[in-house]
Write a protein that holds these residues in place. Structure first.
Motif, PDB file in Angstrom:
ATOM      1  N   LEU A   1       0.830  -1.423   0.039  1.00  0.00           N
ATOM      2  CA  LEU A   1       0.124   0.176  -0.015  1.00  0.00           C
ATOM      3  C   LEU A   1       0.832   0.618  -0.296  1.00  0.00           C
ATOM      4  CD1 LEU A   1      -1.482  -2.422   2.089  1.00  0.00           C
ATOM      5  CD2 LEU A   1      -3.175  -0.673   2.408  1.00  0.00           C
ATOM      6  N   GLU A   2      -0.008   2.029  -0.564  1.00  0.00           N
ATOM      7  CA  GLU A   2       0.750   3.605  -1.046  1.00  0.00           C
ATOM      8  C   GLU A   2       0.186   4.592  -0.604  1.00  0.00           C
ATOM      9  OE1 GLU A   2       3.820   6.217  -4.035  1.00  0.00           O
ATOM     10  OE2 GLU A   2       3.212   4.387  -4.618  1.00  0.00           O
ATOM     11  N   ALA A   3       0.252   5.215   0.276  1.00  0.00           N
ATOM     12  CA  ALA A   3      -0.564   6.832   0.435  1.00  0.00           C
ATOM     13  C   ALA A   3      -0.041   7.836  -0.243  1.00  0.00           C
ATOM     14  CB  ALA A   3      -0.774   6.727   1.915  1.00  0.00           C
ATOM     15  N   ARG A   4      -1.008   8.403  -0.773  1.00  0.00           N
ATOM     16  CA  ARG A   4      -0.708   9.299  -1.935  1.00  0.00           C
ATOM     17  C   ARG A   4      -2.014  10.548  -1.532  1.00  0.00           C
ATOM     18  NH1 ARG A   4       0.385   7.236  -8.378  1.00  0.00           N
ATOM     19  NH2 ARG A   4       1.940   5.907  -7.327  1.00  0.00           N
ATOM     20  N   PRO A   5      -1.034  11.583  -0.966  1.00  0.00           N
ATOM     21  CA  PRO A   5      -2.137  12.932   0.023  1.00  0.00           C
ATOM     22  C   PRO A   5      -2.514  14.181  -1.047  1.00  0.00           C
ATOM     23  CG  PRO A   5       0.653  13.328   0.316  1.00  0.00           C
ATOM     24  CD  PRO A   5       0.343  11.486   0.459  1.00  0.00           C
ATOM     25  N   GLY A   6      -3.255  14.453  -1.423  1.00  0.00           N
ATOM     26  CA  GLY A   6      -3.700  15.748  -1.758  1.00  0.00           C
ATOM     27  C   GLY A   6      -2.996  16.625  -2.096  1.00  0.00           C
ATOM     28  N   GLU A   7      -3.849  17.772  -2.741  1.00  0.00           N
ATOM     29  CA  GLU A   7      -3.222  19.110  -2.637  1.00  0.00           C
ATOM     30  C   GLU A   7      -3.800  19.499  -1.345  1.00  0.00           C
ATOM     31  OE1 GLU A   7      -3.633  23.524  -4.277  1.00  0.00           O
ATOM     32  OE2 GLU A   7      -5.135  21.934  -4.938  1.00  0.00           O
ATOM     33  N   CYS A   8      -2.624  20.469  -0.571  1.00  0.00           N
ATOM     34  CA  CYS A   8      -2.884  20.447   0.734  1.00  0.00           C
ATOM     35  C   CYS A   8      -2.581  19.794   1.901  1.00  0.00           C
ATOM     36  CB  CYS A   8      -3.460  21.971   1.122  1.00  0.00           C
ATOM     37  SG  CYS A   8      -3.315  23.492  -0.079  1.00  0.00           S
ATOM     38  N   HIS A   9      -2.894  18.593   1.456  1.00  0.00           N
ATOM     39  CA  HIS A   9      -2.481  17.667   2.958  1.00  0.00           C
ATOM     40  C   HIS A   9      -1.749  16.927   2.827  1.00  0.00           C
ATOM     41  CE1 HIS A   9      -6.810  18.430   1.941  1.00  0.00           C
ATOM     42  NE2 HIS A   9      -7.447  17.598   3.076  1.00  0.00           N
ATOM     43  N   VAL A  10      -1.181  16.393   3.964  1.00  0.00           N
ATOM     44  CA  VAL A  10      -0.060  15.374   4.370  1.00  0.00           C
ATOM     45  C   VAL A  10      -0.535  14.070   4.713  1.00  0.00           C
ATOM     46  CG1 VAL A  10       0.724  16.090   6.299  1.00  0.00           C
ATOM     47  CG2 VAL A  10       2.256  15.298   5.330  1.00  0.00           C
ATOM     48  N   PHE A  11       0.345  13.322   4.783  1.00  0.00           N
ATOM     49  CA  PHE A  11      -0.337  11.316   5.242  1.00  0.00           C
ATOM     50  C   PHE A  11       0.218  11.435   6.716  1.00  0.00           C
ATOM     51  CE2 PHE A  11       1.305   7.614   6.691  1.00  0.00           C
ATOM     52  CZ  PHE A  11       0.063   6.625   6.602  1.00  0.00           C
ATOM     53  N   ASP A  12      -0.993  11.307   8.052  1.00  0.00           N
ATOM     54  CA  ASP A  12       0.262  11.039   9.076  1.00  0.00           C
ATOM     55  C   ASP A  12       0.027   9.475   9.341  1.00  0.00           C
ATOM     56  OD1 ASP A  12      -0.545  13.269  11.455  1.00  0.00           O
ATOM     57  OD2 ASP A  12      -1.028  11.657  11.816  1.00  0.00           O
ATOM     58  N   HIS A  13      -1.085   8.738   9.431  1.00  0.00           N
ATOM     59  CA  HIS A  13      -1.188   7.148   9.739  1.00  0.00           C
ATOM     60  C   HIS A  13      -1.827   6.490   9.016  1.00  0.00           C
ATOM     61  CE1 HIS A  13      -3.915   9.487  12.070  1.00  0.00           C
ATOM     62  NE2 HIS A  13      -3.726   7.339  12.264  1.00  0.00           N
ATOM     63  N   TRP A  14      -1.298   4.824   9.617  1.00  0.00           N
ATOM     64  CA  TRP A  14      -2.688   4.218   8.850  1.00  0.00           C
ATOM     65  C   TRP A  14      -3.398   3.406  10.182  1.00  0.00           C
ATOM     66  CZ3 TRP A  14      -2.830   3.024   3.956  1.00  0.00           C
ATOM     67  CH2 TRP A  14      -1.662   3.177   2.772  1.00  0.00           C
ATOM     68  N   LEU A  15      -4.408   3.406   9.765  1.00  0.00           N
ATOM     69  CA  LEU A  15      -5.298   2.572  10.702  1.00  0.00           C
ATOM     70  C   LEU A  15      -5.778   0.841  10.025  1.00  0.00           C
ATOM     71  CD1 LEU A  15      -7.738   5.151  12.406  1.00  0.00           C
ATOM     72  CD2 LEU A  15      -5.821   3.803  14.287  1.00  0.00           C
TER      73      LEU A  15
ATOM     74  N   GLY B   1       4.676   5.469   8.381  1.00  0.00           N
ATOM     75  CA  GLY B   1       5.410   5.534   6.849  1.00  0.00           C
ATOM     76  C   GLY B   1       4.468   5.680   6.589  1.00  0.00           C
ATOM     77  N   GLU B   2       4.481   6.303   4.287  1.00  0.00           N
ATOM     78  CA  GLU B   2       3.643   5.732   3.654  1.00  0.00           C
ATOM     79  C   GLU B   2       3.435   5.095   2.652  1.00  0.00           C
ATOM     80  OE1 GLU B   2       4.341   9.580   0.962  1.00  0.00           O
ATOM     81  OE2 GLU B   2       4.267  11.144   2.448  1.00  0.00           O
ATOM     82  N   ARG B   3       4.505   4.021   2.574  1.00  0.00           N
ATOM     83  CA  ARG B   3       4.583   2.518   2.152  1.00  0.00           C
ATOM     84  C   ARG B   3       4.669   1.288   3.051  1.00  0.00           C
ATOM     85  NH1 ARG B   3       5.944   2.519  -3.225  1.00  0.00           N
ATOM     86  NH2 ARG B   3       6.667   0.068  -2.356  1.00  0.00           N
ATOM     87  N   LEU B   4       3.228   0.924   2.767  1.00  0.00           N
ATOM     88  CA  LEU B   4       3.337  -0.285   4.265  1.00  0.00           C
ATOM     89  C   LEU B   4       2.710  -1.889   3.412  1.00  0.00           C
ATOM     90  CD1 LEU B   4       2.397  -0.778   6.947  1.00  0.00           C
ATOM     91  CD2 LEU B   4       0.193  -1.044   6.476  1.00  0.00           C
ATOM     92  N   ASN B   5       3.780  -2.631   3.568  1.00  0.00           N
ATOM     93  CA  ASN B   5       3.207  -4.416   2.765  1.00  0.00           C
ATOM     94  C   ASN B   5       2.758  -4.909   4.814  1.00  0.00           C
ATOM     95  OD1 ASN B   5       4.938  -3.666   0.451  1.00  0.00           O
ATOM     96  ND2 ASN B   5       6.638  -4.121   2.219  1.00  0.00           N
ATOM     97  N   LEU B   6       1.455  -5.401   4.043  1.00  0.00           N
ATOM     98  CA  LEU B   6       0.361  -6.595   4.610  1.00  0.00           C
ATOM     99  C   LEU B   6       0.789  -7.994   4.275  1.00  0.00           C
ATOM    100  CD1 LEU B   6      -2.716  -3.433   5.594  1.00  0.00           C
ATOM    101  CD2 LEU B   6      -0.250  -4.536   7.107  1.00  0.00           C
ATOM    102  N   THR B   7       0.635  -8.809   5.193  1.00  0.00           N
ATOM    103  CA  THR B   7       0.339 -10.016   5.018  1.00  0.00           C
ATOM    104  C   THR B   7      -1.115  -9.939   4.996  1.00  0.00           C
ATOM    105  OG1 THR B   7       1.978 -10.898   5.149  1.00  0.00           O
ATOM    106  CG2 THR B   7       0.616 -12.369   5.378  1.00  0.00           C
ATOM    107  N   ILE B   8      -2.048 -10.028   4.561  1.00  0.00           N
ATOM    108  CA  ILE B   8      -3.528 -10.793   4.679  1.00  0.00           C
ATOM    109  C   ILE B   8      -3.768 -11.569   5.332  1.00  0.00           C
ATOM    110  CG2 ILE B   8      -5.981 -10.268   4.528  1.00  0.00           C
ATOM    111  CD1 ILE B   8      -4.016  -7.490   4.603  1.00  0.00           C
ATOM    112  N   ALA B   9      -4.594 -12.262   6.116  1.00  0.00           N
ATOM    113  CA  ALA B   9      -5.031 -14.125   6.470  1.00  0.00           C
ATOM    114  C   ALA B   9      -6.182 -14.005   7.898  1.00  0.00           C
ATOM    115  CB  ALA B   9      -3.496 -14.437   7.724  1.00  0.00           C
TER     116      ALA B   9
END
Length: 454
Positions: free
Chosen positions: A79-93, A101-109
């Motif tokens: 997963l890669e978070a891409r903020p739009g204009e006037c925004h910044v990535f904060d976190h994942w839930l 981190g803006e990039r995230l590797n997840l194993t879905i089980a």
């Protein structure tokens, strides 16, 4: 009975034969075998991952923006978070757990919900002014300068400047500097895309009249109101005031300040100069930013009976009814003798060493507009008098001046003259016309005696 028994036997044999058939032929019927197994084994679980992008951005999952992913076996998502204009990535839930981190590797089980949280940027807005009384209206609210606040990226701020004035100053709005770029208008709208530093630019206008004096404790009338000098009069616009100075400021029985003159401070050829331009009562116009007026008084020494002496060139002091004149560096002395209002005749005796001569002048007001003068003088013809003595007499009506007697150890000539106006020996003395005698000459060790009738 036998037939019934036979029929039952045949049915039983048929069922057994059918069972034997399925048992013997099972390897040749795989589809049926799998179907049997499906009925005999449990169904596998399906894993689902749901990807959500919060306001202000989007999420790229394995190179796409697919929001739902499913599988019966564990799988990996990038997963890669891409903020739009006037925004910044904060976190994942991830199922409610915060990850960075803006990039995230997840194993879905198992069933998983992933949310990307974005934060709107805000910037610092500071506003100052070149005038401490400037009025800056920010988004319809008056901001007291200096001012600082936070504004959201992408929002719009409106800036307005308004004129302001009080009795002393006025401020005319000219425009802004926004991040050091000039905006030559008094109203503008700005879209926020970074920190903003705003300077409200005003033209500051004030007009100040400084009033000074060389005598202590002088009180003058400014438009009829008493003001103690020194004083400062300040207005927002060019103005005119009428200044009236007292003719005499008495200190004690021997000394006073009198004969006020209004003098304007000026620089002539770079040299500070006081220019006499008005008498003790006159309108003063202040059109420039600052103007300095000095109410200059001459030192007055009392001879008694409302008679005073004021030196103009050189200095002087009084002993009884005798004036001791101290010439300046050019050996010139000039004193004013201010006579009492009811005088009719005055006699003046001048004694001087190493003198070239002496003169007495009586200016008078002929008709209210032109000042005439009568004078009498004695002067050495060749060389200076080692000792000069001259006696003069002045009559008020009809105005006249004459030499009564003289003595010099060198040849001396006397004269009596009349000069038509205008006459002015310092405008501050105009108020004493008809009462003023001027004694002048050159020499040293000068003594002047005065007798007044009337």
């Amino acid at each position: 009975m036998q037939r019934k028994t036979l029929l039952v036997t045949l049915v039983i044999v048929g069922v057994l034969a059918l069972a034997l058939f399925f048992f013997v032929l099972q390897p040749k019927l795989p589809g049926l075998t799998q179907l049997a197994q499906n009925f005999s084994q449990p169904k596998p679980s399906l894993f689902t991952a749901r990807i959500e992008a919060g306001q202000g951005g989007r999420v790229i999952v394995n190179g796409t923006e697919t929001a739902t992913w499913s599988s019966t076996k564990p799988f990996t998502l990038t997963l890669e978070a891409r903020p739009g204009e006037c925004h910044v990535f904060d976190h994942w839930l991830v199922n409610g757990t915060r990850l960075e981190g803006e990039r995230l590797n997840l194993t879905i089980a198992g069933n998983t919900t992933v949310s990307a949280v974005f934060r709107r940027l805000s910037y610092r807005l500071t506003a100052v002014s070149n005038a401490s009384w400037g009025l800056l209206v920010l988004n319809d609210s008056v901001a007291k300068l200096p001012f600082e606040t936070e504004v959201s990226c992408g929002s719009k701020v409106t800036l307005k400047l308004f004129p302001w004035s009080n009795e002393s100053i006025s401020l005319k709005p000219l425009g802004f500097f926004v991040n050091y770029t000039a905006i030559n208008t008094t109203e503008t709208e700005i879209r926020v895309q970074g920190n903003l530093h705003i300077v409200a630019v005003y033209k500051f206008e004030t007009h100040i009249l400084y009033l000074e004096t060389n005598a202590p404790g002088v009180k003058v009338l400014v438009d009829g109101q008493e003001v103690t000098l020194p004083a400062k009069i300040q207005r927002a616009k060019p103005f005119t005031v009428v200044i009236q100075a007292p003719p005499l400021v008495k200190v004690n029985d021997t000394f006073a300040w009198g004969g006020p003159e209004f003098q304007a401070r000026d620089y002539i050829r770079g040299v500070l100069t006081w220019v006499t331009f008005a008498t003790g009562q006159t309108p003063i116009h202040v059109e420039e930013a600052e103007k300095t007026i000095r109410v200059y008084y001459h030192p007055y020494y009392s001879l008694g009976k409302d008679t005073y002496v004021s030196p103009l060139y050189g200095n002087a002091y009084v002993k009884g009814n005798t004036i001791i004149a101290v010439p300046d560096k050019y050996h010139i002395y000039t004193v004013n003798i201010i006579l009492p209002p009811n005088w009719t005749r005055a006699r003046v005796r001048v004694e001087s060493s190493f003198s070239l001569g002496a003169v007495i002048m009586f200016p008078y007001n002929k008709n209210g507009n032109i000042y005439d003068e009568v004078d009498a003088s004695v002067g050495a013809q060749r060389g200076a008098c080692t000792k000069l003595t001259a006696e003069f007499e002045v009559d008020r009506n009809l105005p006249s001046a004459r030499v009564l007697s003289y003595y010099c150890d060198a040849p001396v000539a006397s004269s009596q003259d009349y000069t038509s106006g205008p006459w002015n020996f310092g405008k501050g003395n105009e108020q004493y016309l008809g009462r003023l005698i001027v004694v002048g000459g050159d020499g040293s060790n000068v003594r002047i005696q005065v007798e007044v009738e009337g």
